[in-house]
Motif scaffolding. Structure first.
Motif, short mmCIF file in Angstrom:
data_model
loop_
_atom_site.label_atom_id
_atom_site.label_comp_id
_atom_site.label_asym_id
_atom_site.label_seq_id
_atom_site.Cartn_x
_atom_site.Cartn_y
_atom_site.Cartn_z
N GLY A 289 -27.07 -9.72 -29.20
CA GLY A 289 -26.84 -9.87 -30.63
C GLY A 289 -26.59 -11.30 -31.04
N CYS A 324 -21.76 -3.83 -30.76
CA CYS A 324 -21.87 -4.97 -29.86
C CYS A 324 -20.89 -4.86 -28.70
CB CYS A 324 -21.60 -6.27 -30.62
SG CYS A 324 -22.78 -6.62 -31.92
N CYS A 334 -25.96 -6.44 -33.30
CA CYS A 334 -26.62 -6.40 -32.00
C CYS A 334 -27.70 -5.33 -32.05
CB CYS A 334 -25.62 -6.08 -30.88
SG CYS A 334 -24.33 -7.35 -30.68
#
Length: 362
Positions: A289, A324, A334
């Motif tokens: 991410g 994430c 992400c």
């Protein structure tokens, strides 16, 4: 097996380019198949039969028909990209059509382009991370770590806004670090995770999200989590990415993540967008991410002790968000489906500004 498949695939690809062939349309080097699948449009010329054969010392090669030519597929991709309706448009690796991801708010009306089928790539419902950010550098008190590295920098170390990519020696033997082009404009200064000046950004590649930082790197990569001062691996070398390859990423915010498979490779002829590849997790639960851009995309040697450079993280798909891992902050995004740009192009591409550079190994 993956290393053996890739070695054979690179030889076939090199021989086809040398012969002026507009083939193969696609190559799948998935180790679980235990064979290289080469998709060829039209009859195979006699000059290529030797390269496509399965010799005793080689892996098994299966030559399969591609429905459409590379020219037809790339023409369709360019038309889709120009429409603004897609965030991704690439040929299917078997030459059967085009795979797309639609841009947010786009009208999704394309089922065919010039008679070539257009299908939707695998997607997921967006949802972001709301975990509490973690703070601190070198949490164990070490003098350097992934979060706050010192020169010579390891691949996977933190930049102020991105991640250090692969260490290089340019054609003139000067040191450089490969990273993502969107991390800094030419002439801007890069800073490491501790705020120390590293060097200037430069060598931005047209159509490919690559740039270099004028700093010295070591032939090792940070592995493990984002707060880490001990877990590194030596860099063995590099490979061309092929569909079916299994790989990992090593971002400075997410740490090392594995379990990804390459689903598409886009290598159009001439200058312009590409080449790059797309990879995804087997289950949509995690992925690189924000803050991981420019970081290593890699595979492992057979014994798992060394890494093989494949590319650098570029971007994640907006329809494949997942919570994430690693260091998080409110709104961090992400994605389990992401794009990366290949190290092969940076080192050897005809239009690469650093063509002739070599990877620093450990």
């Amino acid at each position: 097996m993956q290393q053996r498949l890739n070695t054979k695939a690179m030889k076939i690809d090199k021989a086809a380019r040398a012969a002026g062939e507009n083939n193969p349309v696609g190559i799948i080097a998935a180790p679980e198949n235990r064979a290289l699948r080469v998709y060829w449009h039209g009859p195979v010329p006699d000059s290529m039969r030797r390269h496509l054969s399965s010799r005793a010392e080689d892996v098994l090669v299966k030559v399969l028909p591609a429905r459409y030519s590379a020219t037809a597929l790339y023409t369709a991709v360019r038309k889709l990209s120009a429409s603004g309706a897609t965030s991704m448009a690439v040929p299917q690796p078997d030459g059967s059509g085009i795979a797309v991801r639609w841009a947010p708010g786009a009208t999704r009306h394309h089922r065919t382009v010039d008679g070539i089928p257009v299908t939707l790539a695998r997607g997921a419902s967006p949802h972001g991370s709301k975990e509490v950010p973690l703070e601190g550098r070198c949490a164990d008190g070490a003098s350097y770590c992934r979060e706050d590295d010192n020169p010579p920098y390891y691949a996977g170390a933190r930049l102020s806004n991105c991640t250090v990519g692969w260490p290089l020696r340019l054609a003139n033997n000067s040191p450089a670090l490969l990273t993502a082009g969107h991390c800094g404009a030419s002439g801007e200064t890069a800073y490491d995770g501790g705020g120390d000046m590293m060097g200037g950004y430069g060598n931005h590649d047209v159509g490919v999200d690559h740039a270099t930082i004028g700093a010295t790197g070591s032939g090792r990569m940070w592995d493990g989590n984002w707060q880490n001062s001990t877990f590194t691996k030596p860099i063995e070398g590099w490979t061309t990415p092929f569909v079916g390859n299994h790989l990992c990423t090593s971002g400075s915010r997410s740490g090392a993540l594995c379990g990804f498979t390459i689903s598409h490779v886009y290598t159009p002829p001439g200058p312009g967008p590409g080449p790059f590849a797309y990879a995804s997790a087997s289950t949509p639960t995690y992925g690189p991410g924000q803050g991981d851009s420019g970081g290593p995309v890699f595979s492992l040697t057979g014994d798992g002790t060394r890494v093989i450079a494949q590319g650098t993280v570029t971007s994640g798909s907006t329809d494949a968000f997942v919570p994430c891992r690693g260091q998080n902050w409110e709104g961090r995004k992400c994605s389990w489906f992401f794009r990366f740009d290949s190290v092969d192009h940076a080192l050897n591409g005809s239009f690469s500004p650093i063509r002739g550079a070599r990877l620093v190994t450990g």
